[in-house]
Write a protein that holds these residues in place. Sequence first.
Motif, PDB file in Angstrom:
ATOM      1  N   ASP A 135      54.076  33.885  41.757  1.00  0.00           N
ATOM      2  CA  ASP A 135      52.863  33.177  41.351  1.00  0.00           C
ATOM      3  C   ASP A 135      52.235  33.744  40.075  1.00  0.00           C
ATOM      4  O   ASP A 135      51.998  34.950  39.958  1.00  0.00           O
ATOM      5  N   ALA A 136      51.969  32.821  39.141  1.00  0.00           N
ATOM      6  CA  ALA A 136      51.117  33.062  37.973  1.00  0.00           C
ATOM      7  C   ALA A 136      51.496  34.295  37.165  1.00  0.00           C
ATOM      8  O   ALA A 136      50.632  35.024  36.688  1.00  0.00           O
ATOM      9  N   THR A 137      52.783  34.511  36.952  1.00  0.00           N
ATOM     10  CA  THR A 137      53.172  35.625  36.081  1.00  0.00           C
ATOM     11  C   THR A 137      52.846  35.326  34.622  1.00  0.00           C
ATOM     12  O   THR A 137      52.989  36.206  33.769  1.00  0.00           O
ATOM     13  N   TRP A 138      52.376  34.108  34.342  1.00  0.00           N
ATOM     14  CA  TRP A 138      51.873  33.803  32.999  1.00  0.00           C
ATOM     15  C   TRP A 138      50.490  34.402  32.779  1.00  0.00           C
ATOM     16  O   TRP A 138      49.940  34.320  31.677  1.00  0.00           O
ATOM     17  N   ARG A 139      49.908  35.011  33.792  1.00  0.00           N
ATOM     18  CA  ARG A 139      48.666  35.774  33.625  1.00  0.00           C
ATOM     19  C   ARG A 139      48.998  37.193  33.185  1.00  0.00           C
ATOM     20  O   ARG A 139      50.035  37.745  33.562  1.00  0.00           O
ATOM     21  N   ASP A 140      48.089  37.797  32.451  1.00  0.00           N
ATOM     22  CA  ASP A 140      48.258  39.194  32.076  1.00  0.00           C
ATOM     23  C   ASP A 140      48.255  40.077  33.319  1.00  0.00           C
ATOM     24  O   ASP A 140      48.956  41.088  33.382  1.00  0.00           O
ATOM     25  N   LYS A 141      47.473  39.682  34.319  1.00  0.00           N
ATOM     26  CA  LYS A 141      47.447  40.370  35.605  1.00  0.00           C
ATOM     27  C   LYS A 141      47.773  39.349  36.697  1.00  0.00           C
ATOM     28  O   LYS A 141      46.876  38.680  37.214  1.00  0.00           O
TER      29      LYS A 141
END
Length: 282
Positions: free
Chosen positions: A100-106
């Motif tokens: 999930d959401a590895t396009w976020r910095d965290k």
Amino acid sequence: MRIEKLTTHIGAELGGVDLAEAATNDDLFGAIRDALLTHKVLFLRDQDISKADHVAFASRFGELETHPVVGSDPEHPGLVCIYKDLNSPPDHFENAWHCDATWRDKPPMGAVLRCLECPPVGGDTIWSNMARAYEDLPDDIQERIADLYARHSIEASFGARMPIGQRHALKAQYPDAEHPVVRTHPETGQRVLFVNSFATHFTNFHTSQNVRFGQDFAPGATNLLSYLIGRASIPEYQVRWRWTPGSVAIWDNRSTQHYAVMDYWPAVRKMERAGISGDKPY
């Protein structure tokens, strides 16, 4: 609390647990958290809990986050309603291996997903142990990827269906993130293979060590990334969960990938997920 392993490498079902109680019982919550670190994804049946209970339990792990595309329940921030029915065309279903959401910095630390309604057959979810996937890599591959980084993009995934202006605005709000291809789990210390369908390319592959001639550049990097992403699909690393109303999955997003099986349209599948904020991978 009873713990029954479901496969050799990943997944356990918990019995004798009420998640509403676990939201306020420190000892019970601590036992669940310890089990999560060991088994990476936990499953429970017959959880008759409210949205408020769901949010309260998930919040014990950390602050909840909202999804920039899907949004969250207006009365329960952090609770994402994933309702699939006849108004959801088949091409809008999540049928790809992803973290999930590895396009976020965290990226998120994990999530708590509850089933409200599901087809009588179909609509399962599969999780894969990416620590084991890394451990089983050949030594030369482990050495080759030890210092590599990869770019992860929301534009190339959720944004792909959007008109160009909306897609560019989404990327401006969530610029591509760069993460190590192999991350270290902050609590267990395990090394984890950390590329998935959000990863578009390596950012530091094109060096004299890897590329002797120009034709090595694209095929070498692309083939290696495809090989690594494909490790999630190996059955020995997986557990498959058949949903029933009131069942719950809790997973560690730092060490797993998952796949929502799209084999049930036009049947109805209604799920609610609380995503838990995480830390920057290293």
